[in-house]
Each structure stands twice: as C-alpha cells, then as structure tokens.
Design a protein around this motif. Structure first.
Motif, PDB file in Angstrom:
ATOM      1  N   LEU A 253      -9.660 -83.911 -50.387  1.00 54.15           N
ATOM      2  CA  LEU A 253     -10.804 -83.028 -50.592  1.00 54.15           C
ATOM      3  C   LEU A 253     -10.657 -81.824 -49.673  1.00 54.15           C
ATOM      4  N   ASN A 254     -10.804 -80.632 -50.222  1.00 56.81           N
ATOM      5  CA  ASN A 254     -10.652 -79.449 -49.370  1.00 56.81           C
ATOM      6  C   ASN A 254     -11.721 -78.395 -49.616  1.00 56.81           C
ATOM      7  N   SER A 255     -12.825 -78.805 -50.293  1.00 63.52           N
ATOM      8  CA  SER A 255     -13.900 -77.850 -50.518  1.00 63.52           C
ATOM      9  C   SER A 255     -14.660 -77.618 -49.209  1.00 63.52           C
ATOM     10  N   THR A 256     -15.322 -76.483 -49.143  1.00 61.85           N
ATOM     11  CA  THR A 256     -16.088 -76.150 -47.935  1.00 61.85           C
ATOM     12  C   THR A 256     -17.169 -77.190 -47.674  1.00 61.85           C
ATOM     13  N   ALA A 257     -17.815 -77.659 -48.741  1.00 61.69           N
ATOM     14  CA  ALA A 257     -18.888 -78.646 -48.601  1.00 61.69           C
ATOM     15  C   ALA A 257     -18.371 -79.945 -48.001  1.00 61.69           C
ATOM     16  N   ASP A 258     -17.168 -80.380 -48.422  1.00 65.22           N
ATOM     17  CA  ASP A 258     -16.586 -81.617 -47.891  1.00 65.22           C
ATOM     18  C   ASP A 258     -16.209 -81.460 -46.420  1.00 65.22           C
ATOM     19  N   VAL A 259     -15.663 -80.307 -46.085  1.00 66.40           N
ATOM     20  CA  VAL A 259     -15.280 -80.058 -44.692  1.00 66.40           C
ATOM     21  C   VAL A 259     -16.521 -80.036 -43.798  1.00 66.40           C
ATOM     22  N   VAL A 260     -17.573 -79.340 -44.264  1.00 65.12           N
ATOM     23  CA  VAL A 260     -18.822 -79.270 -43.503  1.00 65.12           C
ATOM     24  C   VAL A 260     -19.411 -80.658 -43.311  1.00 65.12           C
ATOM     25  N   LYS A 261     -19.423 -81.464 -44.402  1.00 65.65           N
ATOM     26  CA  LYS A 261     -19.964 -82.812 -44.306  1.00 65.65           C
ATOM     27  C   LYS A 261     -19.159 -83.645 -43.310  1.00 65.65           C
ATOM     28  N   GLY A 262     -17.849 -83.469 -43.340  1.00 61.69           N
ATOM     29  CA  GLY A 262     -16.985 -84.214 -42.427  1.00 61.69           C
ATOM     30  C   GLY A 262     -17.320 -83.938 -40.968  1.00 61.69           C
ATOM     31  N   PHE A 263     -17.497 -82.645 -40.645  1.00 59.11           N
ATOM     32  CA  PHE A 263     -17.850 -82.302 -39.264  1.00 59.11           C
ATOM     33  C   PHE A 263     -19.262 -82.767 -38.913  1.00 59.11           C
ATOM     34  N   GLN A 264     -20.151 -82.767 -39.904  1.00 62.07           N
ATOM     35  CA  GLN A 264     -21.515 -83.234 -39.655  1.00 62.07           C
ATOM     36  C   GLN A 264     -21.567 -84.714 -39.292  1.00 62.07           C
ATOM     37  N   VAL A 265     -20.672 -85.502 -39.868  1.00 62.35           N
ATOM     38  CA  VAL A 265     -20.672 -86.941 -39.573  1.00 62.35           C
ATOM     39  C   VAL A 265     -19.774 -87.291 -38.385  1.00 62.35           C
ATOM     40  N   GLY A 266     -19.161 -86.279 -37.766  1.00 59.13           N
ATOM     41  CA  GLY A 266     -18.445 -86.549 -36.521  1.00 59.13           C
ATOM     42  C   GLY A 266     -16.958 -86.314 -36.521  1.00 59.13           C
ATOM     43  N   ALA A 267     -16.422 -85.598 -37.508  1.00 59.31           N
ATOM     44  CA  ALA A 267     -14.980 -85.342 -37.536  1.00 59.31           C
ATOM     45  C   ALA A 267     -14.557 -84.440 -36.381  1.00 59.31           C
ATOM     46  N   ASN A 268     -13.386 -84.711 -35.829  1.00 57.18           N
ATOM     47  CA  ASN A 268     -12.792 -83.842 -34.826  1.00 57.18           C
ATOM     48  C   ASN A 268     -11.731 -82.933 -35.428  1.00 57.18           C
ATOM     49  N   ASP A 269     -11.167 -83.359 -36.590  1.00 56.26           N
ATOM     50  CA  ASP A 269     -10.141 -82.553 -37.251  1.00 56.26           C
ATOM     51  C   ASP A 269      -9.941 -83.078 -38.669  1.00 56.26           C
ATOM     52  N   PHE A 270      -9.218 -82.299 -39.491  1.00 61.01           N
ATOM     53  CA  PHE A 270      -8.881 -82.690 -40.865  1.00 61.01           C
ATOM     54  C   PHE A 270      -7.382 -82.543 -41.071  1.00 61.01           C
ATOM     55  N   ILE A 271      -6.808 -83.465 -41.839  1.00 57.08           N
ATOM     56  CA  ILE A 271      -5.423 -83.330 -42.294  1.00 57.08           C
ATOM     57  C   ILE A 271      -5.438 -83.527 -43.802  1.00 57.08           C
TER      58      ILE A 271
ATOM     59  N   ILE B 297       1.824 -84.717 -36.581  1.00 58.22           N
ATOM     60  CA  ILE B 297       2.167 -85.045 -35.189  1.00 58.22           C
ATOM     61  C   ILE B 297       1.478 -84.082 -34.223  1.00 58.22           C
ATOM     62  N   ILE B 298       1.449 -82.795 -34.579  1.00 60.27           N
ATOM     63  CA  ILE B 298       0.823 -81.796 -33.706  1.00 60.27           C
ATOM     64  C   ILE B 298      -0.677 -82.058 -33.570  1.00 60.27           C
ATOM     65  N   ARG B 299      -1.339 -82.326 -34.699  1.00 61.84           N
ATOM     66  CA  ARG B 299      -2.792 -82.544 -34.658  1.00 61.84           C
ATOM     67  C   ARG B 299      -3.144 -83.831 -33.902  1.00 61.84           C
ATOM     68  N   VAL B 300      -2.354 -84.880 -34.117  1.00 57.05           N
ATOM     69  CA  VAL B 300      -2.580 -86.141 -33.415  1.00 57.05           C
ATOM     70  C   VAL B 300      -2.344 -85.952 -31.910  1.00 57.05           C
ATOM     71  N   THR B 301      -1.237 -85.308 -31.565  1.00 56.33           N
ATOM     72  CA  THR B 301      -0.913 -85.086 -30.151  1.00 56.33           C
ATOM     73  C   THR B 301      -1.975 -84.228 -29.466  1.00 56.33           C
ATOM     74  N   HIS B 302      -2.514 -83.247 -30.208  1.00 58.27           N
ATOM     75  CA  HIS B 302      -3.566 -82.397 -29.651  1.00 58.27           C
ATOM     76  C   HIS B 302      -4.804 -83.224 -29.288  1.00 58.27           C
ATOM     77  N   GLN B 303      -5.227 -84.103 -30.190  1.00 56.03           N
ATOM     78  CA  GLN B 303      -6.399 -84.945 -29.922  1.00 56.03           C
ATOM     79  C   GLN B 303      -6.140 -85.910 -28.763  1.00 56.03           C
ATOM     80  N   ILE B 304      -4.933 -86.456 -28.718  1.00 53.19           N
ATOM     81  CA  ILE B 304      -4.591 -87.371 -27.628  1.00 53.19           C
ATOM     82  C   ILE B 304      -4.581 -86.625 -26.287  1.00 53.19           C
TER      83      ILE B 304
END
Length: 373
Positions: free
Chosen positions: A90-108, A118-125
């Motif tokens: 899913l890559n719509s704006t609504a899905d991304v917004v909902k994801g961050f609203q429920v607590g997402a730190n990032d999307f892949i 690997i870059i996104r995982v390493t960044h969060q770690i």
C-alpha cells in the motif's frame, strides 16, 4: 556510532512464508538476532516472549492486519517503545498517514530493495542504541548527583552540631576575656578563631539547606510575619561580628511590615546578605539596612561601603554555572554558595534578588517578598 547487530533482535511478521524466509536470510547475514511470526495474534505473543528491539510488520494479513497489531502494541506499556517498520504494498497517502497514526516509525514498500531494507533497519537500530546510551548516562548521572547530594548533606549535618558548640564557646570566651586579661596577641588569635568558626558554621548551614533545596526536601512553609522584626533579629545576632571590625549597622524601616513567606528562609537570606556586607566592608565603616515598600512588595536592601565588585565578576554572580567567590577585607573566605541559596529561597517565596555594585565604593544587595494580602 558503531553498533553490534548481534545485540539486537528483530521480529519479522508476515503471513507469506517466502517473505519471512527472505527477510530472515538478509538480516541474519547482517548478524541480527531474528524471531518470526506468521499472523497478528502470533506477533503479539512473540513480542511478549521474545521482547524484540525492532518489528518488521506486514500490513496486509488475514484476521488482524498490521495496523491493528500496531494499535495493540502501542497500548502495551512494555511494547510501547518498540519501533515498527511497516512492510506494505500500500502506498497511498491515506495508508501512510494511517500507519504513522497507529505508531509507525518507517515504511518499506513491497517488493523491497535489499540495500534500502538494510539501511532503514540499521537506522532504527542506531536510534535505539543512541536512546539506550542516553538513558544509561542519565541514570548514571542521577546516581552520581544523588550520591553527591547525600554526601553534602551528611557532611553538613554531622559537622554542623559540633561546630555550633565550638562557636558558642568562642563567643563566650570573647565576651568574658578582655584584652587586659589575656593580652592583645591572644585576644587577636581568639578573635580570628571565632570569625573562622562563624564562617564555617554559616557555610555548613548554607550547604545543608542548599542540598535539601536541590533534592526537593526543603519545602516552603508560608506564614504571616513581620519583616522588620525578622531583620532586627538578624542584625542583633551580627552585632558582635560587626563590632569586631568596628562596623556600625544602621536600620531604616517602618514600625512593621507584614509579609507572607517562609520565616526560616527569609532569615537565612537576610543573614547571608548582612554577613557578606560585614565581610566586604572596611573597618570603621557602616552597613545600611533598609526595609521599605516598593511596587506592592516588601523590599530589603543591605548596602555596604566596602571593596565592591568589578563589572567582570558581577556577571558571574547568582549563576550556578559561573561559581564565584572572593575574600573579605580581613581575608575572610567565601564559598559563593550563600548568594545562590539566597536567590533560590527568595524565588521560592515569590520574590526576586538583585544587586548593584561599584568597584572600590561598595555594593547593595536587595530582595523583594510579597506583602501580606
């Protein structure tokens, strides 16, 4: 900041086994610890059992999708802080917004790119590692401060009582042993010992009160009091100390001035300001103490005609990060703590502390306290 991947565990949640296996291989090659779950319910169970540091969470899953899983995790005090990276087609704006609203730190996005993953995982770690370092250093600092404050308190408390006894004995000796009895030299030595004891006792008293104030154990006890009476009492206590330097303390004040404040704190402030004025006054001079009403506040001023403070050192006064102390006109030592304590006590009582000074001419320190309503 370098991290050791083997110190961190990642939970992979996806209902497609081939995705789980691929992610597991990629992240295992990076030396991360891996746990897996194939649905939302299993993901919640694995979080409780494995306590992962990071969750890779598929959005599109049967029964309980990734958004619902995230909502459950964010309600759990134990799992609340675990970062979540959503894996989704899913890559719509609504899905991304909902994801961050429920607590997402990032999307892949699926299908994902290996390097991006690997870059996104390493960044969060790395963020997790930095947060842990900060928390560990904060806890270490807290323990250090607690240890320091406890040490200060013990030193001041245990020394204050015997020093008070010595002070009383020396006061009695000076009052009852004139120079004609013990001679000029012995009387001068006795006077020096008395002054030193007075200074040490005042320092211990300030140290004890400052420590209690900083660790929150010194509470303001408001009560109605007469500011003039308080000031007169402090002046009487310091009459002998002032007399030893032939300094005259003059009080200008109305008959009464009712204020609402902590009487012990105000006595400490007046005592410190008067002690400093005597300390930095030349022999044979005068210290003027004034109690007056100004802008609806009671204002107490203590003015001396001593050595004064130069402009450079004036900037250092009343600041904990620029600790400043100097010697009196008879080489009396100062800790610089008294004025910091005064500022703290005055502010706790709803007033302000200030000063004016001219090098070689003297200083005036003053503070305000709310009048009784």
């Amino acid at each position: 900041m370098e991290i050791n991947p083997s110190d961190y565990k990642i939970l992979i949640v996806d209902d497609v086994m081939s995705n789980v296996l691929l992610l597991k291989v990629l992240l295992t090659n990076e030396k991360f610890q891996i746990a897996t779950a194939s649905n939302g319910k299993q993901a919640l169970e694995q979080v409780a059992a494995e306590k992962p540091d990071l969750i890779l969470l598929d959005v599109m899953m049967p029964d309980m999708d990734g958004f619902e899983v995230a909502q459950h995790l964010k309600k759990d005090p134990i799992a609340y802080d675990i970062p979540i990276i959503f894996l989704t087609a899913l890559n719509s704006t609504a899905d991304v917004v909902k994801g961050f609203q429920v607590g997402a730190n990032d999307f892949i996005s699926k299908p994902f790119n290996k390097e991006e993953l690997i870059i996104r995982v390493t960044h969060q770690i790395s963020l997790i590692a930095a947060k842990r370092i900060i928390l560990a250093q904060t806890e270490e600092l807290r323990k250090t401060i607690m240890g320091r404050d406890k040490l200060y308190s013990v030193i001041a408390h245990d020394l204050r009582s015997p020093m008070g006894s010595i002070k009383m004995v020396l006061n009695m000796l000076i009052l009852n042993l004139p120079t004609t009895t013990i001679g000029e030299e012995m009387y001068e030595l006795l006077t020096m010992a008395n002054q030193t004891t007075e200074d040490v006792f005042a320092l211990l008293d300030n140290l004890l009160k400052w420590t209690k104030s900083q660790i929150g154990k010194l509470k303001v006890v408001y009560q109605d009091m007469d500011m003039v009476e308080v000031v007169e009492g402090v002046i009487e206590i310091f009459s002998m100390v002032a007399g030893l330097k032939s300094i005259k303390v003059e009080l200008t004040a109305p008959e009464k001035m009712a204020v609402h404040a902590d009487i012990d704190m105000i006595k400490t402030v007046v005592r410190n300001l008067l002690s400093n004025a005597i300390k930095f006054s030349n022999k044979g001079t005068e210290v003027q103490v004034t109690v007056e009403e100004k802008d609806g506040m009671a204002m107490v001023s203590v003015q001396d005609y001593g050595c004064g403070i130069d402009e450079e050192n004036q900037k250092k006064l009343l600041h904990t990060d620029t600790h400043f102390s100097t010697f009196g006109t008879n080489n009396e030592e100062g800790s610089g703590l008294g004025l910091l304590l005064c500022k703290d006590f005055v502010q706790k009582n709803g007033g302000e502390l200030g000063f004016t000074s001219v090098k070689g001419e003297g200083s005036t320190f003053y503070f305000t306290i709310p009048l009784k309503k």
